[in-house]
Motif scaffolding. Structure first.
Motif, short mmCIF file in Angstrom:
data_model
loop_
_atom_site.label_atom_id
_atom_site.label_comp_id
_atom_site.label_asym_id
_atom_site.label_seq_id
_atom_site.Cartn_x
_atom_site.Cartn_y
_atom_site.Cartn_z
N THR A 48 -2.12 12.57 -1.47
CA THR A 48 -1.78 11.48 -2.37
C THR A 48 -2.96 10.54 -2.54
O THR A 48 -3.87 10.50 -1.71
CB THR A 48 -0.57 10.68 -1.86
OG1 THR A 48 -0.88 10.15 -0.56
CG2 THR A 48 0.65 11.58 -1.74
N PHE A 49 -2.93 9.76 -3.62
CA PHE A 49 -3.95 8.77 -3.90
C PHE A 49 -3.41 7.39 -3.53
O PHE A 49 -2.31 7.01 -3.99
CB PHE A 49 -4.34 8.79 -5.38
CG PHE A 49 -5.06 10.04 -5.79
CD1 PHE A 49 -6.44 10.07 -5.90
CD2 PHE A 49 -4.35 11.20 -6.07
CE1 PHE A 49 -7.10 11.22 -6.28
CE2 PHE A 49 -5.00 12.36 -6.46
CZ PHE A 49 -6.38 12.37 -6.55
N GLN A 50 -4.16 6.65 -2.73
CA GLN A 50 -3.68 5.33 -2.30
C GLN A 50 -3.78 4.33 -3.45
O GLN A 50 -4.78 4.27 -4.16
CB GLN A 50 -4.49 4.82 -1.12
CG GLN A 50 -3.91 3.51 -0.55
CD GLN A 50 -4.77 2.94 0.55
OE1 GLN A 50 -5.96 2.75 0.38
NE2 GLN A 50 -4.17 2.65 1.69
N VAL A 51 -2.72 3.57 -3.62
CA VAL A 51 -2.69 2.51 -4.61
C VAL A 51 -2.24 1.23 -3.91
O VAL A 51 -1.41 1.28 -2.98
CB VAL A 51 -1.73 2.86 -5.77
CG1 VAL A 51 -0.30 3.03 -5.28
CG2 VAL A 51 -1.77 1.79 -6.86
N LYS A 52 -2.82 0.10 -4.32
CA LYS A 52 -2.45 -1.19 -3.75
C LYS A 52 -1.92 -2.09 -4.86
O LYS A 52 -2.54 -2.22 -5.91
CB LYS A 52 -3.63 -1.84 -3.04
CG LYS A 52 -4.02 -1.13 -1.76
CD LYS A 52 -5.06 -1.90 -0.97
CE LYS A 52 -5.39 -1.19 0.34
NZ LYS A 52 -6.38 -1.95 1.15
N SER B 261 0.85 -1.19 0.00
CA SER B 261 0.00 0.00 0.00
C SER B 261 0.89 1.24 0.00
O SER B 261 1.77 1.38 0.85
CB SER B 261 -0.91 0.00 1.23
OG SER B 261 -1.76 1.12 1.23
N ALA B 262 0.66 2.13 -0.97
CA ALA B 262 1.50 3.32 -1.11
C ALA B 262 0.66 4.50 -1.58
O ALA B 262 -0.51 4.34 -1.96
CB ALA B 262 2.64 3.06 -2.10
N GLY B 263 1.24 5.68 -1.53
CA GLY B 263 0.57 6.89 -1.98
C GLY B 263 1.19 7.41 -3.26
O GLY B 263 2.42 7.46 -3.40
N LEU B 264 0.34 7.81 -4.22
CA LEU B 264 0.80 8.35 -5.50
C LEU B 264 0.45 9.82 -5.61
O LEU B 264 -0.64 10.24 -5.21
CB LEU B 264 0.15 7.61 -6.67
CG LEU B 264 0.61 6.18 -6.98
CD1 LEU B 264 -0.18 5.65 -8.17
CD2 LEU B 264 2.09 6.15 -7.28
N ALA B 265 1.38 10.60 -6.16
CA ALA B 265 1.07 11.99 -6.47
C ALA B 265 0.01 12.03 -7.56
O ALA B 265 -0.16 11.06 -8.32
CB ALA B 265 2.33 12.72 -6.93
#
Length: 347
Positions: free
Chosen positions: A236-240, A190-194
């Protein structure tokens, strides 16, 4: 991998004597590199934490004192295993109290019905007594049902990720007691994207994930979830990224680095060696570009992020432009340079 065309410095000039009385201008030997697309500019780099693809937050339906807590963080549990229990005396007392209130309301209803039949109680009083009897009986049934929720049972095989309370602690109804991962599911990063990167990523895009805990090893992953709203705190937008099954055992909380390869077409930026930069401020920088006539032109460019000795060029250079990477400190704008024939592309 990137492809940068390197050239070798010219070590000397022509030995032929000038055919006119004027001396030839001596060219300055330099090395150059070609501006070219780089993989690090098309891939999206993110850092995130490993978590189960699915997890459960387990709680009691009723408040009470936790008298039994059978697991610790990190324990593996089986489906149906009893994990925690409330003090049954409190739950039983609540049930008995509700039962007594329901019985009392039922007796009162009978009494009001008899009075109403003799004309000593109004119809409104009868309706109130009937409503109270129904309400208290429903409360008693709910209390009896809650007796069955005085235990927390594992819904699936899993691992205890967090224990929110301690034995003999008091918990409110619905308060988290245990967080359990589902071992039947895989792990995700799980991470955050600009915002600019979130618009480039699509479900199903491939990625590679690396961990310091597994040096020299890359895990294949796939984008399975993209947040629709930005996080209010980070923007940021969360991406999995679902990590493919592996013989190595991952653990929740590991920090990993992922390189996502967007499937959408994007305008490829160029990159040049950092040694080509003469000076810079913010996004603006200067390089010497060698033109077709062999003259070094001082050129303003726009630059972006750095990676592995390369700097992204977002404007001011064309693909294949020859920039001076060695000898620029001895040049002036428009000076003649000596460049050998470009070598084969270096990886």
């Amino acid at each position: 991998m990137i492809s940068l065309g390197l050239t070798l410095a010219a070590c000397g000039g022509s030995s032929a004597a000038p055919t006119t009385g004027e001396a030839e201008t001596k060219a300055v030997p330099v090395r150059v590199a070609a501006a070219a697309p780089a993989d690090f500019l098309s891939n999206i780099a993110v850092v995130g934490r490993v978590e189960p693809d699915r997890s459960f937050i387990l709680a009691f339906k009723t408040p009470g004192v936790v008298t039994v807590l059978n697991v610790e963080e990190g324990d593996t549990v089986k489906k149906g295993q009893v994990l925690a229990e409330l003090d049954s005396r409190d739950v039983d007392a609540q049930w008995r109290q509700a039962e007594e209130a329901a019985d009392k309301a039922a007796r009162e209803l009978v009494r009001v019905q008899q009075l109403n039949a003799k004309g000593f109680a109004s119809k409104a009083a009868l309706q109130d007594a009937a409503a109270l009897a129904k309400s208290t009986r429903a409360t008693a049934q709910a209390a009896g049902s809650n007796r069955g929720y005085a235990k927390i049972v594992a819904p699936n095989d899993g691992v205890v990720l967090k224990r929110h309370v301690e034995a003999n602690g008091v918990v409110a109804a619905g308060a988290p007691v245990l967080t359990l991962s589902d071992m039947s599911e895989s792990y995700v990063l799980s991470a955050g994207l600009a915002d600019r990167d979130a618009l480039r990523v699509a479900l199903g895009d491939a990625a590679q994930v690396t961990f310091d805990a597994f040096p020299g090893q890359a895990f294949a992953a796939t984008v399975t979830e993209i947040g629709a709203d930005a996080d209010a705190r980070t923007g940021t937008f969360q991406v999995k990224l679902k990590i493919a099954a592996s013989e190595d055992t991952l653990k929740s909380g590991l920090v990993g680095r992922a390189a996502i390869r967007p499937s959408g077409q994007v305008a490829a930026n160029l990159a040049v060696p950092i040694d080509a930069i003469l000076e810079g401020h913010g996004e603006d920088a200067f390089v010497f570009v060698v033109d077709a006539a062999g003259n070094a032109k001082r050129t303003r460019i726009k630059v972006g992020r750095l990676s592995g000795g390369l700097v992204a060029v977002t404007g001011g250079l064309g693909n294949g432009a020859q920039v001076v990477v060695d000898g620029a400190g001895y040049l002036t704008d428009g000076e003649k340079v000596s460049v050998a024939t470009a070598s084969a592309a270096a990886e």
